[in-house]
Design a protein around this motif. Structure first.
Motif, short mmCIF file in Angstrom:
data_model
loop_
_atom_site.label_atom_id
_atom_site.label_comp_id
_atom_site.label_asym_id
_atom_site.label_seq_id
_atom_site.Cartn_x
_atom_site.Cartn_y
_atom_site.Cartn_z
N GLU A 47 0.81 -1.22 0.00
CA GLU A 47 0.00 0.00 0.00
C GLU A 47 0.85 1.27 0.00
O GLU A 47 0.54 2.24 -0.71
CB GLU A 47 -0.92 0.00 1.22
N LEU A 48 1.94 1.26 0.81
CA LEU A 48 2.69 2.49 1.05
C LEU A 48 4.08 2.51 0.43
O LEU A 48 4.70 3.57 0.34
CB LEU A 48 2.82 2.72 2.56
N GLY A 49 4.59 1.33 0.07
CA GLY A 49 5.94 1.28 -0.48
C GLY A 49 7.03 1.21 0.57
O GLY A 49 8.22 1.40 0.26
N VAL A 50 6.67 0.95 1.84
CA VAL A 50 7.67 0.82 2.91
C VAL A 50 8.35 -0.55 2.82
O VAL A 50 7.88 -1.46 2.13
CB VAL A 50 7.02 1.00 4.30
N GLU A 51 9.46 -0.68 3.53
CA GLU A 51 10.16 -1.95 3.62
C GLU A 51 9.77 -2.64 4.92
O GLU A 51 9.32 -2.00 5.87
CB GLU A 51 11.67 -1.72 3.59
#
Length: 271
Positions: A47-51
């Motif tokens: 959803e957010l592109g975080v790792e």
């Protein structure tokens, strides 16, 4: 700048979503981990592109700020797990209610700089009011960086650590107290015979409009109230009915109970 979040619960979500929405950092500079819910981490990544990762060595390597957002009763296990991988450049930001800085340092077995912040879930829409306290070894530049990060999702009140109990009660828990008041307003409005959907939508817009009035006006809330209270009118009648109940005492009891619980949590973990 690399941020790592240990714990991805409601408060942590509000913070990292607020930071992402503010565009202070790129989403791939934010790393998440939690106790065991990998599905939730995958969803955040998509959803957010975080790792995300469960490799503590990888997470802490080159991490500038490590947000400690586990449940307070889980922190001891988290600290034991990550302690071997902590490096000098790691600075910690605790969002765990009730855990003092000295207790966190003892559990981590390090003297790295530690900040405690008490935000609220309004961080997700960029309007948290966040109390913050720093350990004595937190340098001026690092303080500025942390305050800048916190400003990304609202406003900051820097206080002595002892006063975080009061901030926890007033602003940390505050949204829940206000939501509860609004719930009662909806129930009372529905009892007047209007449909629940109508009442909820009307009160939602009432709250938004009233908040904008407070934001845009230089007048105190007391004066704003007086400005719409005509002698002998409907507003005065309603306020007269409210005055039959000790509203001030109710809110004092509410906040004092929250402060007391924060103090109890602090003492339990500090002993």
């Amino acid at each position: 700048m690399k941020l790592v979040f240990y714990g991805a619960g409601n408060m942590a979500q509000a913070i990292f979503k607020g930071i992402i929405n503010s565009k202070k950092l790129k989403s791939h500079d934010i790393y998440l981990t939690n106790k065991s819910n990998e599905e939730a981490l995958k969803n955040f990544a998509e959803e957010l592109g975080v790792e995300y990762s469960y490799d503590d060595e990888k997470l802490l390597q080159d991490a500038d700020y490590v947000f400690l957002g586990s449940k307070p009763y889980d922190f001891e296990k988290v600290a034991q797990r990550i302690q071997p991988f902590i490096s000098e450049n790691n600075r910690f930001i605790s969002i765990m209610a009730g855990l003092p800085i000295n207790y966190i340092q003892e559990q981590l077995q390090v003297e790295n700089p530690i900040a405690r912040i008490m935000p609220n879930t309004n961080a997700q829409v960029g309007h948290s009011v966040t109390g913050i306290s720093f350990s004595g070894n937190f340098g001026p530049k690092s303080k500025e960086e942390v305050i800048d990060l916190v400003n990304a999702f609202g406003s900051v009140i820097e206080v002595n650590e002892d006063h975080l109990h009061q901030v926890t009660a007033i602003t940390g828990s505050g949204p829940a107290f206000l939501y509860h008041v609004f719930e009662q307003y909806v129930k009372a409005g529905t009892d007047l015979g209007l449909g629940k959907d109508q009442v909820e939508e009307s009160i939602k817009n009432l709250i938004i409009g009233t908040s904008k009035m407070i934001e845009r006006s230089d007048l105190s809330m007391e004066q704003l109230r007086k400005n719409i209270t005509s002698k002998g009118g409907t507003t005065q009648a309603g306020l007269n009915a409210l005055s039959q109940h000790d509203i001030e005492a109710i809110f004092k009891d509410c906040l004092n109970a929250a402060v007391q619980r924060s103090v109890e949590l602090s003492k339990n973990e500090d002993n």
